[in-house]
Motif scaffolding. Structure first.
Motif, PDB file in Angstrom:
ATOM      1  N   HIS A   8      49.891 -24.548 -47.999  1.00 58.42           N
ATOM      2  CA  HIS A   8      49.043 -23.390 -47.675  1.00 58.42           C
ATOM      3  C   HIS A   8      47.756 -23.483 -48.481  1.00 58.42           C
ATOM      4  O   HIS A   8      47.784 -23.553 -49.709  1.00 58.42           O
ATOM      5  CB  HIS A   8      49.768 -22.081 -47.986  1.00 58.42           C
ATOM      6  N   ASP A  10      43.884 -21.707 -49.006  1.00 60.81           N
ATOM      7  CA  ASP A  10      43.031 -20.552 -48.733  1.00 60.81           C
ATOM      8  C   ASP A  10      41.833 -20.640 -49.676  1.00 60.81           C
ATOM      9  O   ASP A  10      41.969 -20.478 -50.895  1.00 60.81           O
ATOM     10  CB  ASP A  10      43.803 -19.252 -48.953  1.00 60.81           C
ATOM     11  N   TYR A  11      40.653 -20.901 -49.109  1.00 58.61           N
ATOM     12  CA  TYR A  11      39.445 -21.115 -49.901  1.00 58.61           C
ATOM     13  C   TYR A  11      38.326 -20.193 -49.428  1.00 58.61           C
ATOM     14  O   TYR A  11      38.170 -19.957 -48.220  1.00 58.61           O
ATOM     15  CB  TYR A  11      38.964 -22.566 -49.771  1.00 58.61           C
ATOM     16  N   ARG A  66      35.300 -18.179 -45.348  1.00 58.58           N
ATOM     17  CA  ARG A  66      36.689 -18.430 -45.737  1.00 58.58           C
ATOM     18  C   ARG A  66      37.257 -19.549 -44.871  1.00 58.58           C
ATOM     19  O   ARG A  66      36.890 -19.691 -43.704  1.00 58.58           O
ATOM     20  CB  ARG A  66      37.518 -17.168 -45.552  1.00 58.58           C
ATOM     21  N   THR A  68      41.209 -21.073 -44.111  1.00 58.88           N
ATOM     22  CA  THR A  68      42.646 -21.016 -44.353  1.00 58.88           C
ATOM     23  C   THR A  68      43.337 -22.042 -43.469  1.00 58.88           C
ATOM     24  O   THR A  68      43.030 -22.151 -42.281  1.00 58.88           O
ATOM     25  CB  THR A  68      43.209 -19.613 -44.051  1.00 58.88           C
ATOM     26  N   GLN A 251      46.392 -22.022 -53.288  1.00 51.00           N
ATOM     27  CA  GLN A 251      46.803 -23.347 -52.820  1.00 51.00           C
ATOM     28  C   GLN A 251      48.235 -23.594 -53.271  1.00 51.00           C
ATOM     29  O   GLN A 251      48.537 -23.544 -54.455  1.00 51.00           O
ATOM     30  CB  GLN A 251      45.891 -24.435 -53.378  1.00 51.00           C
TER      31      GLN A 251
END
Length: 263
Positions: A8, A10-11, A66, A68, A251
């Motif tokens: 997973h 997500d940034y 974003r 993801t 992450q």
């Protein structure tokens, strides 16, 4: 060995940025993809392209504020475990054309700077015997220490500091092997038992006419490793390259070994 992989990412993205992901396990003769899904939340179309040397797959995405991504897979690894010392050597003049490039220095693996060290410290060794000695030396000489290196750390830096993470171990082994006349490349991979759990970096050395996986950190056996992609060094195997600016929000990488009966 069957591996369950769950990733997973997500940034946060500053404005808009193109993002290159390399997180899908590669379909290869010694590792079969039983199940796989990749979901990326993006307003723009996703584009897949082949990885380095046609191994694995890269995925282009567009981040806006974003990015993801969720990747899940079950991979069956069918790779015999053989001691490195059992493999013979291939003289450079007899190497296949596509292997020759992995004898050369690269940005993070300055093998030309290690030729004197390898010749002096490992006299008379070649092929699998040299590969085994170099891998053991790296594993014993370095301390695995989070935060002791950065994305700019080279094999020479690691040799001097005697510490690093899996990326640094792989860079140093690759540089030493090339200095000893063994083609070597870096591999991004998944493996159970990696501590802390994360994307893993190992090496592959060309011995007896084929690529042989080696984990110089000692955390994984070659029979437990699922390759993602390969390359000259970290430049080619980064799990995510952002052409812009990004901030890590979340992450997680989870890899578990499955029993055949639990499929």
């Amino acid at each position: 060995m069957r591996l369950s992989i769950d990733v997973h990412l997500d940034y946060g993205i500053a404005g808009d940025a193109d993002v290159l992901l390399q997180i899908e396990a590669a379909a290869m003769p010694d590792q079969r993809i039983e199940e796989q899904s990749l979901t990326i939340w993006s307003d723009s179309p996703i584009r897949a392209v082949p990885g380095e040397d046609g191994i694995g797959q890269r995925c282009w995405a567009r981040g806006h504020g974003r990015l993801t991504a969720v990747y899940r897979a079950v991979v069956k690894v069918e790779r015999p475990v053989v001691a490195l010392g059992a493999y013979g050597t291939t003289p450079p003049r007899l190497l296949p054309g596509d292997v020759t490039a992995y004898l050369m220095p690269s940005r993070y693996c300055q093998s030309d700077r290690f030729e004197g060290f390898v010749a002096r410290e490992f006299p008379g060794l070649d092929g699998g015997a040299l590969a085994a000695a170099l891998s053991a030396w790296v594993g014993n000489a370095l301390d695995y220490r989070m935060g002791s290196s950065s994305g700019e750390t080279t094999a020479l830096d690691t040799f001097a500091s005697r510490s690093g993470v899996c990326r640094d171990y792989a860079h140093l082994l690759v540089a030493l092997a090339r200095a000893g006349g063994i083609p070597a490349r870096c591999v991004s991979a998944y493996a159970p038992g990696v501590d802390p759990p994360d994307f893993h970096a190992v090496a592959e050395l060309w011995l007896d006419g084929a690529w042989r996986l080696v984990d110089p950190t000692g955390m994984a056996s070659c029979g437990d490793i699922a390759r993602v992609c390969i390359g000259r060094d970290a430049t080619d195997i980064a799990f995510m390259t952002v052409f812009g600016q990004a901030t890590l929000w979340t992450q997680t990488v989870r890899v578990r070994a499955l029993d055949d009966e639990t499929a």
